[in-house]
Design a protein around this motif. Structure first.
Motif, PDB file in Angstrom:
ATOM      1  N   ASP A  97       0.866  -1.176   0.000  1.00  0.00           N
ATOM      2  CA  ASP A  97       0.000   0.000   0.000  1.00  0.00           C
ATOM      3  C   ASP A  97       0.900   1.223   0.000  1.00  0.00           C
ATOM      4  OD1 ASP A  97      -2.170   1.743   0.270  1.00  0.00           O
ATOM      5  OD2 ASP A  97      -2.220   1.524   2.450  1.00  0.00           O
ATOM      6  N   ALA A  98       0.801   2.046  -1.031  1.00  0.00           N
ATOM      7  CA  ALA A  98       1.684   3.202  -1.175  1.00  0.00           C
ATOM      8  C   ALA A  98       0.888   4.490  -1.318  1.00  0.00           C
ATOM      9  CB  ALA A  98       2.584   3.013  -2.391  1.00  0.00           C
ATOM     10  N   THR A  99       1.502   5.574  -0.860  1.00  0.00           N
ATOM     11  CA  THR A  99       0.928   6.908  -0.993  1.00  0.00           C
ATOM     12  C   THR A  99       1.983   7.839  -1.562  1.00  0.00           C
ATOM     13  OG1 THR A  99      -0.488   6.550   0.945  1.00  0.00           O
ATOM     14  CG2 THR A  99      -0.197   8.828   0.218  1.00  0.00           C
ATOM     15  N   VAL A 100       1.619   8.556  -2.621  1.00  0.00           N
ATOM     16  CA  VAL A 100       2.489   9.583  -3.203  1.00  0.00           C
ATOM     17  C   VAL A 100       1.962  10.928  -2.716  1.00  0.00           C
ATOM     18  CG1 VAL A 100       3.360  10.630  -5.327  1.00  0.00           C
ATOM     19  CG2 VAL A 100       2.891   8.172  -5.246  1.00  0.00           C
ATOM     20  N   ILE A 101       2.879  11.780  -2.246  1.00  0.00           N
ATOM     21  CA  ILE A 101       2.504  13.093  -1.732  1.00  0.00           C
ATOM     22  C   ILE A 101       3.061  14.146  -2.672  1.00  0.00           C
ATOM     23  CG2 ILE A 101       2.616  14.643   0.252  1.00  0.00           C
ATOM     24  CD1 ILE A 101       3.451  11.885   1.776  1.00  0.00           C
ATOM     25  N   ALA A 102       2.160  14.815  -3.393  1.00  0.00           N
ATOM     26  CA  ALA A 102       2.551  15.823  -4.383  1.00  0.00           C
ATOM     27  C   ALA A 102       1.440  16.850  -4.527  1.00  0.00           C
ATOM     28  CB  ALA A 102       2.814  15.162  -5.738  1.00  0.00           C
ATOM     29  N   GLN A 103       1.793  18.110  -4.500  1.00  0.00           N
ATOM     30  CA  GLN A 103       0.792  19.152  -4.716  1.00  0.00           C
ATOM     31  C   GLN A 103       0.312  19.135  -6.166  1.00  0.00           C
ATOM     32  OE1 GLN A 103      -0.240  20.944  -2.017  1.00  0.00           O
ATOM     33  NE2 GLN A 103      -1.910  21.582  -3.334  1.00  0.00           N
ATOM     34  N   GLN A 104       1.253  18.943  -7.080  1.00  0.00           N
ATOM     35  CA  GLN A 104       0.965  18.838  -8.503  1.00  0.00           C
ATOM     36  C   GLN A 104       1.987  17.900  -9.111  1.00  0.00           C
ATOM     37  OE1 GLN A 104       1.104  22.779 -10.185  1.00  0.00           O
ATOM     38  NE2 GLN A 104      -1.069  23.086  -9.877  1.00  0.00           N
ATOM     39  N   PRO A 105       1.737  17.296 -10.207  1.00  0.00           N
ATOM     40  CA  PRO A 105       0.483  17.282 -10.968  1.00  0.00           C
ATOM     41  C   PRO A 105      -0.523  16.325 -10.337  1.00  0.00           C
ATOM     42  CG  PRO A 105       2.068  15.847 -12.021  1.00  0.00           C
ATOM     43  CD  PRO A 105       2.776  16.475 -10.838  1.00  0.00           C
ATOM     44  N   LYS A 106      -1.740  16.367 -10.824  1.00  0.00           N
ATOM     45  CA  LYS A 106      -2.764  15.428 -10.388  1.00  0.00           C
ATOM     46  C   LYS A 106      -2.396  14.046 -10.925  1.00  0.00           C
ATOM     47  CE  LYS A 106      -5.130  18.405  -8.155  1.00  0.00           C
ATOM     48  NZ  LYS A 106      -4.922  18.440  -6.718  1.00  0.00           N
ATOM     49  N   LEU A 107      -2.409  13.048 -10.074  1.00  0.00           N
ATOM     50  CA  LEU A 107      -1.900  11.725 -10.445  1.00  0.00           C
ATOM     51  C   LEU A 107      -2.979  10.685 -10.706  1.00  0.00           C
ATOM     52  CD1 LEU A 107       1.095  11.586  -7.965  1.00  0.00           C
ATOM     53  CD2 LEU A 107       1.095  12.242 -10.380  1.00  0.00           C
ATOM     54  N   ARG A 108      -4.229  10.974 -10.373  1.00  0.00           N
ATOM     55  CA  ARG A 108      -5.306   9.991 -10.524  1.00  0.00           C
ATOM     56  C   ARG A 108      -5.314   9.314 -11.903  1.00  0.00           C
ATOM     57  NH1 ARG A 108      -6.973   6.059  -8.663  1.00  0.00           N
ATOM     58  NH2 ARG A 108      -7.633   5.165 -10.577  1.00  0.00           N
ATOM     59  N   PRO A 109      -5.126  10.051 -12.999  1.00  0.00           N
ATOM     60  CA  PRO A 109      -5.191   9.392 -14.319  1.00  0.00           C
ATOM     61  C   PRO A 109      -4.100   8.341 -14.549  1.00  0.00           C
ATOM     62  CG  PRO A 109      -5.336  11.787 -14.554  1.00  0.00           C
ATOM     63  CD  PRO A 109      -4.989  11.501 -13.121  1.00  0.00           C
ATOM     64  N   TYR A 110      -3.061   8.336 -13.735  1.00  0.00           N
ATOM     65  CA  TYR A 110      -1.915   7.451 -13.953  1.00  0.00           C
ATOM     66  C   TYR A 110      -1.828   6.287 -12.958  1.00  0.00           C
ATOM     67  CZ  TYR A 110      -0.796  11.744 -16.394  1.00  0.00           C
ATOM     68  OH  TYR A 110      -0.865  12.842 -17.204  1.00  0.00           O
ATOM     69  N   ILE A 111      -2.682   6.296 -11.950  1.00  0.00           N
ATOM     70  CA  ILE A 111      -2.577   5.322 -10.848  1.00  0.00           C
ATOM     71  C   ILE A 111      -2.669   3.875 -11.339  1.00  0.00           C
ATOM     72  CG2 ILE A 111      -3.695   4.478  -8.741  1.00  0.00           C
ATOM     73  CD1 ILE A 111      -2.258   7.100  -8.194  1.00  0.00           C
ATOM     74  N   ASP A 112      -3.634   3.559 -12.173  1.00  0.00           N
ATOM     75  CA  ASP A 112      -3.776   2.169 -12.615  1.00  0.00           C
ATOM     76  C   ASP A 112      -2.567   1.703 -13.427  1.00  0.00           C
ATOM     77  OD1 ASP A 112      -6.141   1.791 -11.269  1.00  0.00           O
ATOM     78  OD2 ASP A 112      -7.416   2.030 -13.042  1.00  0.00           O
ATOM     79  N   THR A 113      -1.987   2.575 -14.228  1.00  0.00           N
ATOM     80  CA  THR A 113      -0.787   2.201 -14.988  1.00  0.00           C
ATOM     81  C   THR A 113       0.382   1.983 -14.030  1.00  0.00           C
ATOM     82  OG1 THR A 113      -1.591   3.489 -16.871  1.00  0.00           O
ATOM     83  CG2 THR A 113       0.730   2.851 -16.894  1.00  0.00           C
ATOM     84  N   MET A 114       0.511   2.816 -13.014  1.00  0.00           N
ATOM     85  CA  MET A 114       1.549   2.628 -11.995  1.00  0.00           C
ATOM     86  C   MET A 114       1.376   1.265 -11.321  1.00  0.00           C
ATOM     87  SD  MET A 114       1.606   6.248 -10.019  1.00  0.00           S
ATOM     88  CE  MET A 114       1.616   7.802 -10.873  1.00  0.00           C
ATOM     89  N   ARG A 115       0.142   0.961 -10.948  1.00  0.00           N
ATOM     90  CA  ARG A 115      -0.135  -0.329 -10.296  1.00  0.00           C
ATOM     91  C   ARG A 115       0.257  -1.488 -11.208  1.00  0.00           C
ATOM     92  NH1 ARG A 115      -6.119  -0.688  -8.596  1.00  0.00           N
ATOM     93  NH2 ARG A 115      -5.420  -2.600  -7.573  1.00  0.00           N
ATOM     94  N   ARG A 116      -0.107  -1.375 -12.478  1.00  0.00           N
ATOM     95  CA  ARG A 116       0.217  -2.432 -13.446  1.00  0.00           C
ATOM     96  C   ARG A 116       1.735  -2.603 -13.580  1.00  0.00           C
ATOM     97  NH1 ARG A 116      -4.204  -1.583 -15.964  1.00  0.00           N
ATOM     98  NH2 ARG A 116      -3.512   0.267 -17.077  1.00  0.00           N
ATOM     99  N   ASN A 117       2.453  -1.492 -13.677  1.00  0.00           N
ATOM    100  CA  ASN A 117       3.910  -1.555 -13.797  1.00  0.00           C
ATOM    101  C   ASN A 117       4.544  -2.251 -12.598  1.00  0.00           C
ATOM    102  OD1 ASN A 117       3.777  -0.164 -16.231  1.00  0.00           O
ATOM    103  ND2 ASN A 117       4.356   1.804 -15.344  1.00  0.00           N
ATOM    104  N   ILE A 118       4.078  -1.906 -11.415  1.00  0.00           N
ATOM    105  CA  ILE A 118       4.640  -2.487 -10.194  1.00  0.00           C
ATOM    106  C   ILE A 118       4.269  -3.955 -10.066  1.00  0.00           C
ATOM    107  CG2 ILE A 118       4.481  -2.401  -7.661  1.00  0.00           C
ATOM    108  CD1 ILE A 118       4.423   0.719  -8.018  1.00  0.00           C
ATOM    109  N   THR A 119       3.010  -4.298 -10.350  1.00  0.00           N
ATOM    110  CA  THR A 119       2.613  -5.711 -10.235  1.00  0.00           C
ATOM    111  C   THR A 119       3.346  -6.570 -11.250  1.00  0.00           C
ATOM    112  OG1 THR A 119       0.665  -5.395 -11.642  1.00  0.00           O
ATOM    113  CG2 THR A 119       0.327  -5.206  -9.269  1.00  0.00           C
ATOM    114  N   GLN A 120       3.548  -6.069 -12.458  1.00  0.00           N
ATOM    115  CA  GLN A 120       4.278  -6.839 -13.469  1.00  0.00           C
ATOM    116  C   GLN A 120       5.737  -7.023 -13.061  1.00  0.00           C
ATOM    117  OE1 GLN A 120       3.471  -4.730 -17.125  1.00  0.00           O
ATOM    118  NE2 GLN A 120       1.430  -5.621 -17.312  1.00  0.00           N
ATOM    119  N   ALA A 121       6.363  -5.981 -12.547  1.00  0.00           N
ATOM    120  CA  ALA A 121       7.764  -6.076 -12.136  1.00  0.00           C
ATOM    121  C   ALA A 121       7.942  -7.077 -10.993  1.00  0.00           C
ATOM    122  CB  ALA A 121       8.293  -4.705 -11.729  1.00  0.00           C
ATOM    123  N   LEU A 122       6.970  -7.121 -10.085  1.00  0.00           N
ATOM    124  CA  LEU A 122       7.069  -8.002  -8.918  1.00  0.00           C
ATOM    125  C   LEU A 122       6.427  -9.371  -9.137  1.00  0.00           C
ATOM    126  CD1 LEU A 122       6.363  -5.385  -6.121  1.00  0.00           C
ATOM    127  CD2 LEU A 122       8.577  -6.447  -6.702  1.00  0.00           C
TER     128      LEU A 122
END
Length: 159
Positions: A97-122
């Motif tokens: 379970d991870a949390t990214v802390i950033a004022q900008q940019p908005k990251l919601r549109p990229y979250i599922d791709t990030m999850r896919r990248n991490i799950t594939q790598a692991l």
């Protein structure tokens, strides 16, 4: 079955003339993160959480920032190595379970791709990875858009 918990944290400064890579995703933004590798704070926090849970050191030990071999390194490739190291030591990743802390940019549109990248790598299931993004309401270094931080908590198992 033995269960172990790990926590990882990473932070990098935002700077001009660098790509913003988070969770292995090249995110369009006016600045990127400064670091020896691609400075992917999310993946770095994930790696430290996994290595910590298995008591296998930290990313600085495995991928030193003074080693030219890791200059500009793709953090997703480094994560693949960490996943293999855990498997070699008899560990299975239950979840992270991870949390990214950033004022900008908005990251919601990229979250599922990030999850896919991490799950594939692991080599784990998509449902075993949670990634969230939040701001600090303009407070602190992330709120002033000086940098981005990430936390990760993981549970690993062994027989």
């Amino acid at each position: 079955m033995k269960m172990r918990i790990g926590h990882g944290y990473d932070v990098h400064r935002l700077t001009e003339n660098r790509k913003l890579i988070l969770g292995g995703v090249d995110i369009p933004y006016e600045k990127g993160l400064l670091g020896h590798s691609d400075a992917d704070v999310l993946v770095h926090a994930v790696m430290d959480a996994l290595l910590g849970a298995a008591a296998l050191g930290d990313i600085g030990q495995h991928f030193p920032d003074n080693d030219p071999a890791y200059s500009g390194a793709d953090s997703i490739e480094l994560l693949r190595h960490v996943g293999a190291l855990l498997r070699q030591n008899g560990y299975r990743i239950a979840n992270l379970d991870a949390t990214v802390i950033a004022q900008q940019p908005k990251l919601r549109p990229y979250i599922d791709t990030m999850r896919r990248n991490i799950t594939q790598a692991l080599q784990i299931d998509f449902g075993d990875v949670s990634i969230k993004a939040t701001t600090e309401e303009h407070l602190g270094f992330t709120g002033r858009k000086e940098g981005i931080a990430a936390h990760c908590v993981t549970l690993i198992e062994t027989d």
